[in-house]
Design a protein around this motif. Structure first.
Motif, PDB file in Angstrom:
ATOM      1  N   GLY B  69      44.004  43.040  35.813  1.00 18.37           N
ATOM      2  CA  GLY B  69      42.928  43.342  36.749  1.00 18.37           C
ATOM      3  C   GLY B  69      41.752  44.024  36.067  1.00 18.37           C
ATOM      4  O   GLY B  69      40.589  43.709  36.337  1.00 18.37           O
ATOM      5  N   VAL B  70      42.057  44.942  35.136  1.00 18.22           N
ATOM      6  CA  VAL B  70      40.985  45.616  34.399  1.00 18.22           C
ATOM      7  C   VAL B  70      40.217  44.593  33.561  1.00 18.22           C
ATOM      8  O   VAL B  70      38.985  44.650  33.449  1.00 18.22           O
ATOM      9  CB  VAL B  70      41.567  46.744  33.505  1.00 18.22           C
ATOM     10  N   GLY B  71      40.926  43.607  33.008  1.00 17.54           N
ATOM     11  CA  GLY B  71      40.274  42.559  32.232  1.00 17.54           C
ATOM     12  C   GLY B  71      39.306  41.747  33.075  1.00 17.54           C
ATOM     13  O   GLY B  71      38.267  41.298  32.596  1.00 17.54           O
ATOM     14  N   VAL B  72      39.652  41.583  34.342  1.00 11.72           N
ATOM     15  CA  VAL B  72      38.819  40.789  35.247  1.00 11.72           C
ATOM     16  C   VAL B  72      37.460  41.443  35.469  1.00 11.72           C
ATOM     17  O   VAL B  72      36.432  40.770  35.533  1.00 11.72           O
ATOM     18  CB  VAL B  72      39.555  40.588  36.591  1.00 11.72           C
ATOM     19  N   VAL B  73      37.446  42.776  35.548  1.00  7.80           N
ATOM     20  CA  VAL B  73      36.196  43.487  35.852  1.00  7.80           C
ATOM     21  C   VAL B  73      35.092  43.087  34.875  1.00  7.80           C
ATOM     22  O   VAL B  73      33.974  42.769  35.277  1.00  7.80           O
ATOM     23  CB  VAL B  73      36.417  45.012  35.818  1.00  7.80           C
ATOM     24  N   GLY B  74      35.434  43.017  33.577  1.00  9.77           N
ATOM     25  CA  GLY B  74      34.438  42.665  32.579  1.00  9.77           C
ATOM     26  C   GLY B  74      33.944  41.231  32.716  1.00  9.77           C
ATOM     27  O   GLY B  74      32.860  40.898  32.250  1.00  9.77           O
ATOM     28  N   HIS B  75      34.775  40.382  33.337  1.00  9.39           N
ATOM     29  CA  HIS B  75      34.434  38.966  33.384  1.00  9.39           C
ATOM     30  C   HIS B  75      33.718  38.549  34.659  1.00  9.39           C
ATOM     31  O   HIS B  75      33.238  37.428  34.734  1.00  9.39           O
ATOM     32  CB  HIS B  75      35.697  38.117  33.223  1.00  9.39           C
ATOM     33  N   VAL B  76      33.684  39.447  35.655  1.00  6.70           N
ATOM     34  CA  VAL B  76      33.032  39.064  36.901  1.00  6.70           C
ATOM     35  C   VAL B  76      31.567  38.720  36.617  1.00  6.70           C
ATOM     36  O   VAL B  76      31.003  37.795  37.205  1.00  6.70           O
ATOM     37  CB  VAL B  76      33.174  40.178  37.965  1.00  6.70           C
ATOM     38  N   ALA B  77      30.974  39.417  35.640  1.00 11.04           N
ATOM     39  CA  ALA B  77      29.583  39.145  35.275  1.00 11.04           C
ATOM     40  C   ALA B  77      29.408  37.720  34.745  1.00 11.04           C
ATOM     41  O   ALA B  77      28.346  37.122  34.910  1.00 11.04           O
ATOM     42  CB  ALA B  77      29.118  40.150  34.230  1.00 11.04           C
ATOM     43  N   THR B  78      30.460  37.151  34.133  1.00 13.36           N
ATOM     44  CA  THR B  78      30.338  35.812  33.549  1.00 13.36           C
ATOM     45  C   THR B  78      30.250  34.718  34.618  1.00 13.36           C
ATOM     46  O   THR B  78      29.998  33.571  34.295  1.00 13.36           O
ATOM     47  CB  THR B  78      31.522  35.487  32.616  1.00 13.36           C
ATOM     48  N   LEU B  79      30.494  35.080  35.886  1.00 18.51           N
ATOM     49  CA  LEU B  79      30.368  34.077  36.935  1.00 18.51           C
ATOM     50  C   LEU B  79      28.907  33.678  37.109  1.00 18.51           C
ATOM     51  O   LEU B  79      28.597  32.630  37.644  1.00 18.51           O
ATOM     52  CB  LEU B  79      30.914  34.614  38.276  1.00 18.51           C
ATOM     53  N   GLY B  80      27.994  34.552  36.651  1.00 21.10           N
ATOM     54  CA  GLY B  80      26.571  34.237  36.659  1.00 21.10           C
ATOM     55  C   GLY B  80      25.995  34.129  38.053  1.00 21.10           C
ATOM     56  O   GLY B  80      26.432  34.826  38.977  1.00 21.10           O
ATOM     57  N   GLY B  81      25.027  33.211  38.212  1.00 21.29           N
ATOM     58  CA  GLY B  81      24.309  33.067  39.487  1.00 21.29           C
ATOM     59  C   GLY B  81      25.178  32.560  40.614  1.00 21.29           C
ATOM     60  O   GLY B  81      24.778  32.581  41.768  1.00 21.29           O
ATOM     61  N   GLN B  82      26.396  32.069  40.273  1.00 20.01           N
ATOM     62  CA  GLN B  82      27.255  31.493  41.309  1.00 20.01           C
ATOM     63  C   GLN B  82      28.242  32.506  41.871  1.00 20.01           C
ATOM     64  O   GLN B  82      29.112  32.146  42.658  1.00 20.01           O
ATOM     65  CB  GLN B  82      28.009  30.297  40.722  1.00 20.01           C
TER      66      GLN B  82
END
Lengths: 242, 117
Positions: B69-82
């Protein structure tokens, strides 16, 4: 006397600090959950993740450094999945009697999870590899990642969507199922495990042992079903059939 | 406790080996769960051995998802404009799938007369 910066630089290199922090953050989440009267909206995983994310940000610690400590907790996911055989075994006579309801719910729930996610995302302009990463999100993480890769999705994005789906399910399940006035613990547990895999199963185990056993069953069966249903749903949506 | 842990790890190990060797689409731990279930059915006495350790691990199952779950936090930004569209799709589809799954289960249980104890 050694100053704090030196102690910090020593500790931040080893696994002990972040392993301890992970357990403490979860204990904090669990305490918040109890203080909130076991409200499903205060999910212990969500609280722990938020606390750790803030801590990592404030201390400028990279995720890789954090994971060196947290990997010992992460590793236990495998043995814990195996251990789910025990609640399944305990409910085996009841599972046999619920064969048809379980199979019907599996097909209906798994198609709903994939098709509705894809239809909404496509209607809002999402396409290509992102759709492929979205389709298997209700399956347990390793299965979902394998399926997404075969369909041209991204493993990292799939992992993110799987966890988000799990946390969403764990948070909404109890209020949603209460609003539906469903009292059958088998139906409640099965739907939550089917939709939100291990995170939902963990939540169901907290609520009721029967719900927990049926959630484990739903998770295991949907790991199988998603391998077929996710590619089928993706091609249906991409060909424009609603 | 030692023997229970060995049994669980061996089930997982055999599951991993079978998944790789046979090219199955299932992860090793899920196959390991099926193996342990089969072992418990064949030898019910194993239940006494595994129970304390299995219950110990499962009591804090939620904890085990924290690192990912902690790993996910950093990646939410990679979803970009969508991001908005994807989050909406995740939340709505999860609510729909739980609703449809639970209602289908309950309806078919009524039709087939499958009652709980």
């Amino acid at each position: 006397m050694t100053d704090f910066a030196e102690i910090w630089s020593y500790l931040s290199q080893g696994p002990l600090l972040w392993l301890t922090a992970t357990l403490c953050a979860y204990a904090l989440g669990d305490a918040c959950f109890r203080l909130a009267g076991r409200s499903p909206l205060v999910n212990p995983v969500l609280v722990a993740v938020a606390a750790l994310a803030v801590l990592l940000h404030v201390t400028a610690t990279p995720y890789a450094t954090y994971f060196e400590g947290a990997q010992f907790v992460h590793f236990l996911l495998g043995p814990a999945t195996v251990a789910l055989a025990l609640p399944l075994y305990d409910s085996l006579p009841r599972l046999r009697r619920a064969l048809w309801p379980a199979l019907a719910a599996l097909v209906a729930g798994s198609f709903t999870a994939a098709l509705s996610a894809l239809a909404i995302a496509k209607a809002l302009g999402v396409d290509g590899p992102v759709l492929a990463s979205l389709a298997p999100k209700s399956a347990t993480a390793p299965v979902a990642i394998g399926i997404a890769e075969r369909m041209g999705g991204s493993p990292t994005l799939t992992a993110v969507l799987v966890i988000l789906t799990g946390i969403t399910g764990a948070v909404v399940a109890t209020p949603l199922l209460n609003a539906l006035r469903l009292r059958d613990w088998r139906a409640r547990g099965f739907a939550v495990g089917l939709t939100s895999h291990g995170i939902g199963t963990a939540r169901a185990l907290q609520v009721h042992p029967t719900a927990g056993a049926f959630a484990a069953l739903g998770m295991a069966l949907n790991a199988l079903a998603t391998a077929l249903i996710a590619p089928l749903s993706l091609s249906l949506i991409q060909q424009g059939i609603p | 406790m030692l023997h229970a842990l060995i049994l669980i790890l061996i089930c997982q190990l055999l599951g991993e080996m079978a998944a790789r060797a046979l090219g199955l689409p299932l992860p090793g731990p899920v196959l390991g769960m099926v193996l342990l279930l089969a072992a418990l059915v064949a030898l019910p006495r194993l239940g006494l051995l595994v129970r304390p350790v299995a219950q110990g691990i499962l009591a804090h199952l939620s904890l085990l998802f924290v690192p990912a779950g902690v790993g996910v936090v950093g990646h939410v930004a990679t979803l970009g404009g969508q991001t908005g569209a994807i989050l909406l799709a995740v939340v709505v589809s999860t609510v729909l799938a739980i609703t449809v799954g639970a209602l289908t289960f309950a309806a078919v249980a009524r039709l087939t007369g499958s009652q709980d104890d």
